[in-house]
Scaffold this motif. Structure first.
Motif, mmCIF file in Angstrom:
data_model
loop_
_atom_site.group_PDB
_atom_site.id
_atom_site.type_symbol
_atom_site.label_atom_id
_atom_site.label_comp_id
_atom_site.label_asym_id
_atom_site.label_seq_id
_atom_site.Cartn_x
_atom_site.Cartn_y
_atom_site.Cartn_z
ATOM 1 N N SER A 127 37.265 -35.635 20.598
ATOM 2 C CA SER A 127 37.701 -36.211 21.616
ATOM 3 C C SER A 127 38.670 -34.667 21.801
ATOM 4 O O SER A 127 39.313 -34.973 22.901
ATOM 5 N N ASP A 128 38.595 -33.717 20.862
ATOM 6 C CA ASP A 128 40.133 -33.174 21.358
ATOM 7 C C ASP A 128 38.918 -31.313 21.709
ATOM 8 O O ASP A 128 37.809 -31.071 21.257
ATOM 9 N N VAL A 148 43.187 -28.288 24.650
ATOM 10 C CA VAL A 148 44.474 -29.334 24.306
ATOM 11 C C VAL A 148 44.496 -28.978 22.652
ATOM 12 O O VAL A 148 45.723 -29.381 22.762
ATOM 13 N N GLN A 191 50.790 -32.091 31.042
ATOM 14 C CA GLN A 191 50.589 -32.369 29.528
ATOM 15 C C GLN A 191 49.000 -32.464 29.852
ATOM 16 O O GLN A 191 48.397 -32.301 30.523
ATOM 17 N N TRP A 195 45.195 -33.615 28.874
ATOM 18 C CA TRP A 195 44.671 -35.471 28.146
ATOM 19 C C TRP A 195 43.509 -34.718 26.792
ATOM 20 O O TRP A 195 43.633 -33.953 26.692
ATOM 21 N N PRO A 196 43.272 -36.261 26.479
ATOM 22 C CA PRO A 196 42.306 -35.462 24.620
ATOM 23 C C PRO A 196 41.275 -35.334 25.480
ATOM 24 O O PRO A 196 40.392 -34.069 25.119
ATOM 25 N N VAL A 231 47.090 -33.053 33.576
ATOM 26 C CA VAL A 231 47.651 -33.370 34.491
ATOM 27 C C VAL A 231 49.485 -33.427 34.462
ATOM 28 O O VAL A 231 49.818 -32.638 33.362
ATOM 29 N N ARG A 272 52.857 -34.575 34.005
ATOM 30 C CA ARG A 272 53.988 -36.121 33.694
ATOM 31 C C ARG A 272 55.108 -35.653 34.436
ATOM 32 O O ARG A 272 55.972 -34.976 34.287
ATOM 33 N N GLU A 277 51.974 -40.561 36.100
ATOM 34 C CA GLU A 277 51.405 -38.735 35.686
ATOM 35 C C GLU A 277 50.620 -38.333 37.009
ATOM 36 O O GLU A 277 49.526 -40.055 38.074
ATOM 37 N N GLN A 322 47.005 -36.612 39.001
ATOM 38 C CA GLN A 322 45.929 -36.221 38.764
ATOM 39 C C GLN A 322 45.896 -34.658 40.224
ATOM 40 O O GLN A 322 45.389 -35.098 40.399
#
Length: 147
Positions: free
Chosen positions: A18-19, A23, A103, A105-106, A111, A113, A119, A121
């Motif tokens: 997921s990372d 990230v 920020q 995402w995983p 994005v 924030r 947030e 996109q």
């Protein structure tokens, strides 16, 4: 062959899918990643050819909105140009809207924030702008600056 201890070893030593590398880099050095996201090299070089200097200000977004969309003539370059436009939009928001920050995402998507928690996109907005001209980058910025 079923080897129970091997299954539990694999679970402990397999990378977390997921990372993304972005990230992990963002977690280690958010300012460095923000600098990397702000490069937008393709966008900057193409618009410099048209006489537009990108100075990370809201007025430069208005100048981008006014350019003839010649980038649409190259279907291979179009998504890269749109991606850069979105990253540039995010850079302008982060540098000019109080409390705005990058920020990741995983899954690895950057994005912006806002201080309100909303947030934006920006990459998606940049791609839409590059392909269709809407929403205008300056409009997305104006909406972000209201929050």
């Amino acid at each position: 062959m079923n080897i129970p201890f091997l299954d539990s070893w694999r679970k402990r030593h397999e990378p977390d899918s997921s990372d993304s590398p972005l990230v992990a880099a963002f977690d280690r050095d958010p300012e460095g990643v923000a600098d990397l996201l702000s490069e937008c090299e393709l966008l900057r070089s193409r618009v410099a050819e048209a006489g537009v200097a990108l100075d990370d200000t809201p007025s430069s977004l208005q100048e981008l909105d006014q350019l003839p969309p010649r980038w649409r003539n190259d279907p291979e370059e179009l998504p890269w140009f749109g991606n850069d436009a979105g990253l540039y939009l995010g850079t302008v928001i982060v540098r000019n809207v109080p409390g705005a920050r990058w920020q990741v995402w995983p899954g690895g998507g950057p994005v912006v924030r806002l201080a309100s928690g909303r947030e934006i996109q920006v990459v998606e907005a940049g791609l839409d702008w590059a392909m269709t001209g809407a929403p205008q980058l300056s409009q997305v910025y104006a909406e972000a600056s209201e929050y």
